[in-house]
Design a protein around this motif. Structure first.
Motif, short mmCIF file in Angstrom:
data_model
loop_
_atom_site.label_atom_id
_atom_site.label_comp_id
_atom_site.label_asym_id
_atom_site.label_seq_id
_atom_site.Cartn_x
_atom_site.Cartn_y
_atom_site.Cartn_z
N ASP A 67 1.15 7.73 7.10
CA ASP A 67 1.02 8.20 5.72
C ASP A 67 2.09 7.55 4.84
O ASP A 67 3.29 7.76 5.05
N MET A 68 1.64 6.75 3.86
CA MET A 68 2.56 6.07 2.96
C MET A 68 2.48 6.63 1.54
O MET A 68 3.12 6.10 0.63
N THR A 69 1.74 7.72 1.34
CA THR A 69 1.51 8.25 0.01
C THR A 69 2.82 8.62 -0.68
O THR A 69 3.66 9.34 -0.11
N GLY A 70 2.99 8.09 -1.90
CA GLY A 70 4.16 8.44 -2.69
C GLY A 70 5.42 7.70 -2.33
O GLY A 70 6.47 7.87 -2.97
N GLN A 71 5.36 6.84 -1.30
CA GLN A 71 6.54 6.05 -0.94
C GLN A 71 6.80 4.98 -2.00
O GLN A 71 5.87 4.48 -2.64
N PRO A 72 8.06 4.60 -2.23
CA PRO A 72 8.32 3.51 -3.17
C PRO A 72 7.74 2.19 -2.68
O PRO A 72 7.55 1.99 -1.47
N ALA A 73 7.47 1.30 -3.63
CA ALA A 73 6.77 0.06 -3.32
C ALA A 73 7.49 -0.77 -2.26
O ALA A 73 6.84 -1.37 -1.39
N HIS A 74 8.83 -0.81 -2.30
CA HIS A 74 9.54 -1.65 -1.34
C HIS A 74 9.38 -1.13 0.09
O HIS A 74 9.35 -1.92 1.04
N ARG A 75 9.25 0.18 0.24
CA ARG A 75 9.06 0.73 1.59
C ARG A 75 7.65 0.46 2.10
O ARG A 75 7.44 0.20 3.28
N ILE A 76 6.69 0.55 1.21
CA ILE A 76 5.31 0.26 1.61
C ILE A 76 5.18 -1.21 1.99
O ILE A 76 4.54 -1.55 2.99
N ALA A 77 5.82 -2.09 1.21
CA ALA A 77 5.80 -3.52 1.55
C ALA A 77 6.49 -3.77 2.90
O ALA A 77 5.98 -4.53 3.73
N ALA A 78 7.62 -3.11 3.11
CA ALA A 78 8.34 -3.30 4.37
C ALA A 78 7.53 -2.78 5.56
O ALA A 78 7.65 -3.30 6.68
N ALA A 79 6.68 -1.78 5.31
CA ALA A 79 5.84 -1.24 6.39
C ALA A 79 4.68 -2.16 6.73
O ALA A 79 4.04 -2.00 7.78
N GLY A 80 4.37 -3.13 5.82
CA GLY A 80 3.37 -4.14 6.18
C GLY A 80 2.14 -4.21 5.28
O GLY A 80 1.16 -4.85 5.65
N LEU A 81 2.20 -3.58 4.10
CA LEU A 81 1.08 -3.71 3.16
C LEU A 81 1.50 -4.66 2.05
O LEU A 81 2.41 -4.37 1.26
N SER A 82 0.87 -5.83 2.00
CA SER A 82 1.26 -6.90 1.08
C SER A 82 0.19 -7.13 0.03
O SER A 82 -0.99 -7.26 0.36
N LEU A 83 0.62 -7.21 -1.22
CA LEU A 83 -0.28 -7.49 -2.35
C LEU A 83 0.05 -8.85 -2.94
O LEU A 83 1.20 -9.11 -3.29
N VAL A 84 -0.97 -9.71 -3.03
CA VAL A 84 -0.83 -10.98 -3.78
C VAL A 84 -1.45 -10.71 -5.15
O VAL A 84 -2.66 -10.60 -5.28
N PRO A 85 -0.61 -10.58 -6.18
CA PRO A 85 -1.11 -10.16 -7.49
C PRO A 85 -1.85 -11.27 -8.21
O PRO A 85 -1.74 -12.45 -7.86
N GLU A 86 -2.58 -10.86 -9.24
CA GLU A 86 -3.36 -11.82 -10.02
C GLU A 86 -2.47 -12.86 -10.68
O GLU A 86 -2.86 -14.02 -10.85
N ASP A 87 -1.23 -12.48 -11.05
CA ASP A 87 -0.34 -13.43 -11.75
C ASP A 87 0.48 -14.29 -10.79
O ASP A 87 1.31 -15.08 -11.21
#
Length: 234
Positions: A67-87
């Motif tokens: 469960d990653m709900t409500g976690q800050p973005a840096h923790r979610i990224a460190a857990a392994g969910l990566s977003l390549v943004p449109e920009d």
């Protein structure tokens, strides 16, 4: 098997505007899944909510059952969910190789050699500044930087938008190689030909709600649904 990514009943807002109204979807291990919809449907908001850039008011984000709900973005990224943004978000003044090296993560299964194997253009341009790259090369660099973080799930927001057909073909082939290497992918993309080539399953989002889910074969054989929700003839 536990899905690589599961979003359940997500409700997200921009100010008072209720953008996501109960989005539920999942990406299985080894899958490419597309999230389709007209402009303004909430596709990018879904990705930003998943990765913690927007905090949902309701719902749940699970990464490999965690469960990653409500976690800050840096923790979610460190857990392994990566977003390549449109920009794309690359460093324009750094060289390609510098952009890649600062993205390297200790313990990642991806090395610089792996990146250059999948993205030979980046090896050719490794001494060039990020700002000297074409749009397609910048997109490749953005995806490559995300891979060096060793993602458990890779999310791509409009990776081929505005690119020449020959570059689109190259990026499609690279996305296939990434999936073959074991990285599940959630893809937001307007180019239906690209989506049809790549995806195992498709979700269609309209006004913040998932309106349709189909396998690749079901999607290809149902032009009426495609036209109803996406406004194009298959």
């Amino acid at each position: 098997m536990t899905p690589a990514l599961r979003l359940t009943d997500l409700h997200s807002y921009y100010g008072k505007s209720h953008i996501l109204q109960g989005v539920t979807l999942e990406v299985g291990q080894g899958e490419i899944v597309t999230l389709l919809g007209r402009n303004g449907a909430g596709k990018s908001t879904t990705l930003k909510t998943a990765v913690g850039l927007i905090t949902p008011r309701q719902g749940r984000v699970e990464l490999a059952g965690r469960d990653m709900t409500g976690q800050p973005a840096h923790r979610i990224a460190a857990a392994g969910l990566s977003l390549v943004p449109e920009d794309r978000g690359i460093f324009q003044l750094l060289t390609v190789e510098e952009n890649l090296r600062i993205a390297e993560k200790r313990g990642s299964p991806w090395s610089l050699g792996d990146i250059y194997r999948i993205f030979p253009r980046l090896e050719e341009r490794r001494k060039n500044g990020g700002g000297q790259l074409s749009g397609g090369e910048q997109q490749m660099l953005s995806i490559a930087r995300a891979l060096l973080n060793g993602p458990k799930v890779l999310m791509l927001d409009e990776p081929v938008e505005g690119l020449a057909p020959i570059i689109v073909e190259e990026i499609v082939a690279q996305i296939r190689l990434i999936r073959e290497a074991g990285v599940p992918i959630l893809l937001v993309e307007q180019n239906l030909a690209v989506c049809s080539q790549l995806a195992d399953r498709h979700y269609i989002l309209e006004l913040g709600r998932i309106m349709h889910c189909a396998s690749a074969d079901e999607f290809r054989s149902d032009p009426d649904t495609i036209d109803r929700y996406l406004g194009v003839k298959a």
